[in-house]
Motif scaffolding. Structure first.
Motif, PDB file in Angstrom:
ATOM      1  N   PHE A  61       0.816  -1.208   0.000  1.00  0.00           N
ATOM      2  CA  PHE A  61       0.000   0.000   0.000  1.00  0.00           C
ATOM      3  C   PHE A  61       0.851   1.259   0.000  1.00  0.00           C
ATOM      4  O   PHE A  61       0.441   2.293  -0.539  1.00  0.00           O
ATOM      5  CB  PHE A  61      -0.968  -0.030   1.179  1.00  0.00           C
ATOM      6  CG  PHE A  61      -2.135  -0.939   0.949  1.00  0.00           C
ATOM      7  CD1 PHE A  61      -3.178  -0.564   0.124  1.00  0.00           C
ATOM      8  CD2 PHE A  61      -2.171  -2.206   1.520  1.00  0.00           C
ATOM      9  CE1 PHE A  61      -4.251  -1.409  -0.121  1.00  0.00           C
ATOM     10  CE2 PHE A  61      -3.241  -3.063   1.288  1.00  0.00           C
ATOM     11  CZ  PHE A  61      -4.280  -2.660   0.462  1.00  0.00           C
ATOM     12  N   ASN A  63       3.679   1.545  -1.691  1.00  0.00           N
ATOM     13  CA  ASN A  63       4.080   1.682  -3.091  1.00  0.00           C
ATOM     14  C   ASN A  63       2.897   2.088  -3.963  1.00  0.00           C
ATOM     15  O   ASN A  63       3.032   2.882  -4.886  1.00  0.00           O
ATOM     16  CB  ASN A  63       4.683   0.380  -3.614  1.00  0.00           C
ATOM     17  CG  ASN A  63       6.005   0.055  -2.961  1.00  0.00           C
ATOM     18  OD1 ASN A  63       6.707   0.960  -2.497  1.00  0.00           O
ATOM     19  ND2 ASN A  63       6.342  -1.219  -2.902  1.00  0.00           N
ATOM     20  N   ARG A  64       1.735   1.535  -3.657  1.00  0.00           N
ATOM     21  CA  ARG A  64       0.547   1.876  -4.442  1.00  0.00           C
ATOM     22  C   ARG A  64       0.202   3.342  -4.288  1.00  0.00           C
ATOM     23  O   ARG A  64      -0.139   4.034  -5.244  1.00  0.00           O
ATOM     24  CB  ARG A  64      -0.643   1.010  -4.016  1.00  0.00           C
ATOM     25  CG  ARG A  64      -1.849   1.159  -4.925  1.00  0.00           C
ATOM     26  CD  ARG A  64      -3.091   0.563  -4.329  1.00  0.00           C
ATOM     27  NE  ARG A  64      -3.563   1.335  -3.177  1.00  0.00           N
ATOM     28  CZ  ARG A  64      -4.791   1.241  -2.683  1.00  0.00           C
ATOM     29  NH1 ARG A  64      -5.656   0.387  -3.213  1.00  0.00           N
ATOM     30  NH2 ARG A  64      -5.165   1.957  -1.650  1.00  0.00           N
ATOM     31  N   ASP A  65       0.319   3.835  -3.067  1.00  0.00           N
ATOM     32  CA  ASP A  65      -0.056   5.220  -2.806  1.00  0.00           C
ATOM     33  C   ASP A  65       0.894   6.211  -3.471  1.00  0.00           C
ATOM     34  O   ASP A  65       0.544   7.368  -3.669  1.00  0.00           O
ATOM     35  CB  ASP A  65      -0.101   5.485  -1.301  1.00  0.00           C
ATOM     36  CG  ASP A  65      -1.252   4.737  -0.625  1.00  0.00           C
ATOM     37  OD1 ASP A  65      -2.186   4.338  -1.352  1.00  0.00           O
ATOM     38  OD2 ASP A  65      -1.194   4.535   0.598  1.00  0.00           O
ATOM     39  N   TYR A  69       2.980   2.641 -10.775  1.00  0.00           N
ATOM     40  CA  TYR A  69       2.284   1.763 -11.711  1.00  0.00           C
ATOM     41  C   TYR A  69       3.096   1.659 -12.994  1.00  0.00           C
ATOM     42  O   TYR A  69       3.809   2.577 -13.385  1.00  0.00           O
ATOM     43  CB  TYR A  69       0.893   2.311 -12.057  1.00  0.00           C
ATOM     44  CG  TYR A  69      -0.111   2.157 -10.943  1.00  0.00           C
ATOM     45  CD1 TYR A  69      -1.009   1.102 -10.933  1.00  0.00           C
ATOM     46  CD2 TYR A  69      -0.145   3.071  -9.892  1.00  0.00           C
ATOM     47  CE1 TYR A  69      -1.932   0.956  -9.906  1.00  0.00           C
ATOM     48  CE2 TYR A  69      -1.065   2.930  -8.871  1.00  0.00           C
ATOM     49  CZ  TYR A  69      -1.954   1.882  -8.884  1.00  0.00           C
ATOM     50  OH  TYR A  69      -2.854   1.750  -7.869  1.00  0.00           O
ATOM     51  N   ASN A  98      -1.906  -3.093 -13.419  1.00  0.00           N
ATOM     52  CA  ASN A  98      -0.731  -2.920 -12.566  1.00  0.00           C
ATOM     53  C   ASN A  98      -0.205  -4.281 -12.134  1.00  0.00           C
ATOM     54  O   ASN A  98      -0.893  -5.024 -11.434  1.00  0.00           O
ATOM     55  CB  ASN A  98      -1.081  -2.092 -11.327  1.00  0.00           C
ATOM     56  CG  ASN A  98       0.114  -1.941 -10.387  1.00  0.00           C
ATOM     57  OD1 ASN A  98       1.271  -2.045 -10.807  1.00  0.00           O
ATOM     58  ND2 ASN A  98      -0.158  -1.698  -9.113  1.00  0.00           N
ATOM     59  N   ALA A 305      -6.986  -3.505  -7.147  1.00  0.00           N
ATOM     60  CA  ALA A 305      -5.800  -2.675  -7.392  1.00  0.00           C
ATOM     61  C   ALA A 305      -5.230  -2.974  -8.778  1.00  0.00           C
ATOM     62  O   ALA A 305      -4.019  -3.068  -8.955  1.00  0.00           O
ATOM     63  CB  ALA A 305      -4.748  -2.908  -6.311  1.00  0.00           C
TER      64      ALA A 305
END
Length: 520
Positions: A61, A63-65, A69, A98, A305
């Motif tokens: 999370f 890295n996602r935030d 991507y 992703n 995601a």
């Protein structure tokens, strides 16, 4: 979350075995009790896995935030042929948006091999897949420890969820002392204590009807009473309904919306046609949760995601093969040969319960019937004794109940089943409480004293699970749920031929959402 020894999944050495026969071997008894008390491998595995997975979730999370991507096409994801050398399938393909940092399968070290006739396969497509690739023993006779490790490695199943499912499988369906169970039918290879072990009469394997994870209204299997005891092979007509729900409701994906519609269809079919339809927790809740696993675990990429619940992935994990007219036949389950990306963070028990709540609430709304729990009285369509998920788990603002409410009620239901099963055979009260502590301690549930009050009438229905089914009780239709049956297949994919790539498009993340009540 409080992590305790895995030994409480079983029982303490103080148990009394009043049913021991004179020919039982004391050495076998002692060996079994020592195995129950001391299982450092599994205990340490759960501790290490839990800490590792918590770190993995945080990092995902983070890295996602940051918006880390990458476009799938820029990574040169392998495209399958569309003219020859691939298996056709009806629905179009979707590509994940992703896959950054995701682990890709299959792995060369774990090749798919056709199961042998003596290998056990059963009602769980995920476990069948693990066995067909050798992540667990290809025989299908496996331990709790190897199941937990393999489920985490391939599907990113959380330690608490895996421990609950694998531990319950042993307690209710197989060999308690050795922590070994069959992923299919009853099998002598699970019995570590000979006469002693056989005296329990509970080693049905996972195919045993209503033992733990198996139940009516399954997403891919027929009810035990509707298909002459075959509750373990993929049912082509049921999977075809799943495909149709993906087409009409899921936008072409086998996502939560499609699963909810499919669950509603299966529930109604079973309730209307199965005279012994039985849909009480915990089996009903676990069967419902297992339907969510199709999107939660089998999606290509991470659900919610950028992952997609595309047909090529879902069909491969289920062993579904399509003919030119769209009909379905059954072949052994395998990791998609065309390539597949594991979800980026673990599914813990809480997400599994969110899946149960979402599917229940959605199906109840579609059917116009909020009281889905209950049973038939021996005649098709004679449903009675009904109650709702909110009545089971307590009121709240999460789809009529709360995750904690359902978790604690589920713990009580499992505890109640445990006492009903072994009352008069084992002095297991205190140990049963410990058996549930590992996965449920995080919710702060009160100490269970039995099943929730709304389940009081469950034992009065003819479909109620039979105690000691391999020793005392035959099923109503005369079939034995302790038969050494394994799965049979209409065809094999020995050459690991991939599914074709049908008009692929990149799907929006919102097309494969996480479970949220009201979504479907």
């Amino acid at each position: 979350m409080k992590i305790v020894s895995i030994a409480p999944f079983l029982f303490s050495a103080s148990l009394a075995f009043p049913w021991l026969r004179p020919d039982a071997q004391l050495s076998d008894f002692r060996r079994g009790m020592e195995a129950i008390k001391n299982d450092p491998e599994t205990s340490q595995l759960i501790r290490d896995l839990w800490h590792q997975q918590q770190k993995e979730k945080r990092e995902f999370f983070e890295n996602r935030d940051t918006g880390a991507y990458e476009d799938v096409d820029s990574l040169h994801v392998e495209k399958r042929q569309t003219a020859s050398g691939c298996m056709s399938h009806p629905l179009k393909d979707f590509l994940p948006t992703n896959i950054t940092g995701l682990k890709k399968f299959p792995e060369a070290a774990y090749p798919y091999l056709d199961p042998k006739p003596s290998d056990q396969r059963g009602p769980c497509p995920g476990l069948n897949t693990l066995a067909n690739h050798g992540y667990i023993k290809r025989t299908g006779i496996v331990t709790v420890a190897e199941t937990i490790a393999a489920s985490a490695k391939v599907f990113n199943m959380g330690a608490d969820l895996a421990a609950f499912l694998a531990g319950g499988s042993v307690v209710f369906a197989d060999d308690i002392p050795s922590m070994v169970y069959s992923i299919g039918g009853a099998d002598a290879r699970t019995n570590s204590l000979g006469v002693v072990g056989g005296s329990l009469g509970t080693e049905t394997g996972l195919s045993g009807h209503l033992r733990f994870k198996e139940g009516d209204a399954s997403g891919t299997r027929c009810d035990f009473y509707l298909c002459n005891g075959d509750n373990h092979n993929l049912n082509p007509s049921i999977f075809a309904d799943f495909r149709d729900s993906a087409r009409t409701v899921g936008g072409g994906q086998y996502n939560v919306r499609a699963i909810t519609q499919h669950f509603a269809n299966n529930y109604k079919r079973s309730r209307d046609t199965n005279p012994y339809f039985y849909f009480f927790p915990p089996q009903a809740a676990l069967t419902t949760g297992a339907e969510y696993f199709h999107a939660g675990f089998f999606s290509n990429g991470t659900i919610g995601a950028g992952g997609v619940a595309n047909e090529a992935s879902i069909a491969s994990f289920n062993g579904a093969k399509f003919d030119s007219s769209g009909g379905v036949t059954y072949m052994p389950e395998q990791i998609p040969p065309q390539g597949w990306y594991r979800r980026g963070y673990p599914m813990f028990l809480t997400e599994g319960i969110q899946g149960i709540i979402t599917l229940y609430v959605g199906a109840a709304a579609r059917l116009g019937q909020p009281l889905l729990f209950g049973a038939n009285t021996g005649k098709a369509g004679s449903f009675t004794g009904s109650f709702s998920l909110a009545q089971f788990g307590g009121s709240g603002n999460y789809g009529g109940t709360t995750v904690k409410g359902v978790a604690c009620a589920l713990e009580g239901a499992v505890y109640g089943n445990f006492i009903n099963e072994f009352n008069g055979i084992l002095n297991a009260g205190a140990a049963a409480l410990s058996a549930l502590e590992v996965p449920f301690a995080q919710y702060g549930c009160p100490v269970p004293s039995g099943a929730p009050a709304v389940m009081a009438t469950a034992p009065t229905y003819p479909g109620y699970p039979k105690p000691q089914p391999c020793k005392l009780n035959k099923m109503q239709n005369g079939y034995s749920q302790c038969a050494p049956d394994t799965n049979t297949y209409a065809s094999f994919n020995t050459a690991k031929v991939p599914f074709c790539l049908n008009s692929p498009t990149t799907a929006a993340p919102a097309s494969n959402p996480l479970p949220v009540p009201g979504l479907a």
